[in-house]
Each structure stands twice: as structure tokens, then as C-alpha cells.
Write a protein that holds these residues in place. Structure first.
Motif, PDB file in Angstrom:
ATOM      1  N   ALA A  96     -34.227  54.743 -32.131  1.00 46.57           N
ATOM      2  CA  ALA A  96     -33.926  55.804 -33.095  1.00 46.57           C
ATOM      3  C   ALA A  96     -33.868  55.252 -34.522  1.00 46.57           C
ATOM      4  N   GLY A 115     -26.757  62.686 -33.821  1.00 43.84           N
ATOM      5  CA  GLY A 115     -25.903  61.581 -33.398  1.00 43.84           C
ATOM      6  C   GLY A 115     -25.651  60.540 -34.471  1.00 43.84           C
ATOM      7  N   VAL A 116     -25.984  60.871 -35.727  1.00 44.02           N
ATOM      8  CA  VAL A 116     -25.665  59.957 -36.830  1.00 44.02           C
ATOM      9  C   VAL A 116     -24.263  60.286 -37.318  1.00 44.02           C
ATOM     10  N   GLU A 117     -23.326  59.369 -37.101  1.00 47.42           N
ATOM     11  CA  GLU A 117     -21.927  59.647 -37.422  1.00 47.42           C
ATOM     12  C   GLU A 117     -21.573  59.278 -38.846  1.00 47.42           C
ATOM     13  N   ASP A 118     -22.150  58.190 -39.349  1.00 48.34           N
ATOM     14  CA  ASP A 118     -21.851  57.781 -40.715  1.00 48.34           C
ATOM     15  C   ASP A 118     -22.935  56.840 -41.201  1.00 48.34           C
ATOM     16  N   VAL A 119     -23.188  56.862 -42.508  1.00 52.83           N
ATOM     17  CA  VAL A 119     -24.124  55.930 -43.130  1.00 52.83           C
ATOM     18  C   VAL A 119     -23.448  55.350 -44.367  1.00 52.83           C
ATOM     19  N   ARG A 120     -23.473  54.026 -44.492  1.00 52.25           N
ATOM     20  CA  ARG A 120     -22.947  53.370 -45.689  1.00 52.25           C
ATOM     21  C   ARG A 120     -24.076  52.521 -46.267  1.00 52.25           C
ATOM     22  N   GLN A 121     -24.308  52.647 -47.556  1.00 52.49           N
ATOM     23  CA  GLN A 121     -25.393  51.867 -48.148  1.00 52.49           C
ATOM     24  C   GLN A 121     -24.858  50.799 -49.085  1.00 52.49           C
ATOM     25  N   GLU A 156     -25.782  50.481 -43.218  1.00 52.65           N
ATOM     26  CA  GLU A 156     -25.085  50.528 -41.928  1.00 52.65           C
ATOM     27  C   GLU A 156     -25.103  51.956 -41.409  1.00 52.65           C
ATOM     28  N   VAL A 157     -25.578  52.120 -40.178  1.00 49.20           N
ATOM     29  CA  VAL A 157     -25.655  53.452 -39.577  1.00 49.20           C
ATOM     30  C   VAL A 157     -24.783  53.470 -38.326  1.00 49.20           C
ATOM     31  N   ASP A 158     -23.802  54.351 -38.304  1.00 48.22           N
ATOM     32  CA  ASP A 158     -22.978  54.540 -37.100  1.00 48.22           C
ATOM     33  C   ASP A 158     -23.601  55.624 -36.242  1.00 48.22           C
ATOM     34  N   LEU A 159     -23.819  55.290 -34.967  1.00 48.47           N
ATOM     35  CA  LEU A 159     -24.515  56.212 -34.076  1.00 48.47           C
ATOM     36  C   LEU A 159     -23.633  56.607 -32.899  1.00 48.47           C
ATOM     37  N   ALA A 160     -23.801  57.842 -32.436  1.00 43.28           N
ATOM     38  CA  ALA A 160     -23.091  58.284 -31.233  1.00 43.28           C
ATOM     39  C   ALA A 160     -23.718  57.650 -29.992  1.00 43.28           C
ATOM     40  N   GLU A 161     -25.017  57.342 -30.072  1.00 41.68           N
ATOM     41  CA  GLU A 161     -25.768  56.738 -28.965  1.00 41.68           C
ATOM     42  C   GLU A 161     -25.077  55.478 -28.425  1.00 41.68           C
ATOM     43  N   PHE A 184     -32.684  63.943 -36.870  1.00 43.20           N
ATOM     44  CA  PHE A 184     -31.976  62.872 -36.158  1.00 43.20           C
ATOM     45  C   PHE A 184     -30.568  63.343 -35.850  1.00 43.20           C
TER      46      PHE A 184
END
Lengths: 80, 80
Positions: free
Chosen positions: B57, A32-38, B43-48, A30
């Protein structure tokens, strides 16, 4: 009635679990995933029927047990 | 753009973590707690920038990594 509680790490607090997910997504291809917070999502079913009292009780639950308010924020939604 | 993902156990699947929270609330003196279910909030930050592609995605991320679809349900919200 039902309470929906979200517990999330405060901004700036390191999130190793989120980082692990982010790296795993990267490894799976995958892009284009810039950040993930759980965070945590908790549903509490209450016998209480007064929304104001229910919110007050769940707010206290968050402060006393569900969230570590030093490093975590929480939000409470009450549903009928 | 940002995706908000909720992963919850399917109805009927045992939730030992939720049970532990329920017992702990009881021990702390909270009465009227009928049930507690604990899930994950990611929470997922995406470039899309295309909401439809972002949803597609993140939906794939859920099926491949974030949720165990045998025992868990997931929901995806896309925010601008």
C-alpha cells in the motif's frame, strides 16, 4: 564521510503538511491511513574523517540551522 | 503499523534547496561541507497489520502521491 539527518516535528506540534498528505491519500482512495507526519531528511557530505568530530559538527549545524529546536527534534547518523 | 518513507532526488537532479543549505552553513562558518542534499521523510501510520500488505500500500502511495518518480527515488521501511 556522510551524515544523515532527520528533522521531525515534536509530538503535539500541529503538522498541516502531514494532514494535507493524509487528506490527499484519502481522496485517492487509500483507506486505513491513521496519521501522516512529514519531516525533513538531509544528507551532508563532510571532508572530516573523524566520526566523533563529524557528529559534533553536524549536531551544531542542526542546532544552528537545520532544525528549529523549539518545535522540532533531530537525529544524526554518521556513515563511514 | 508504521511506515517510514524517504523521498530523495535522483543523482544528477539539481537540488537548489540543498545548495541553499550548503551556502548557509558556509556563511555560518562551517568548513568542510562538501555537499548537501535535502529530501523528505514521511511517517505513515496504518491500520493494516500485515507487513506485506502495508508495504504494498505504501509503495503505491509513493508512486501515486508522495514521490515524483521522474526525478525522485523513494524507500519504504515497515515497522511493527
Amino acid at each position: 564521510m556522510k551524515a544523515k539527518v532527520h528533522v521531525t516535528l515534536k509530538p503535539g506540534v500541529l503538522d498541516p503538511q502531514g494532514k494535507a498528505v493524509s487528506h490527499a491519500l484519502d481522496a485517492l482512495g487509500f483507506t486505513g491511513v491513521e496519521d501522516v507526519r512529514q519531516g525533513k531528511y538531509i544528507e551532508v557530505d563532510l571532508a572530516e574523517t573523524d566520526p566523533a568530530k563529524a557528529r559534533e559538527a553536524v549536531d551544531r549545524m542542526c542546532r544552528e540551522l537545520l532544525a528549529n529546536t523549539v518545535i522540532e527534534n533531530y537525529t544524526v547518523e554518521i556513515e563511514g
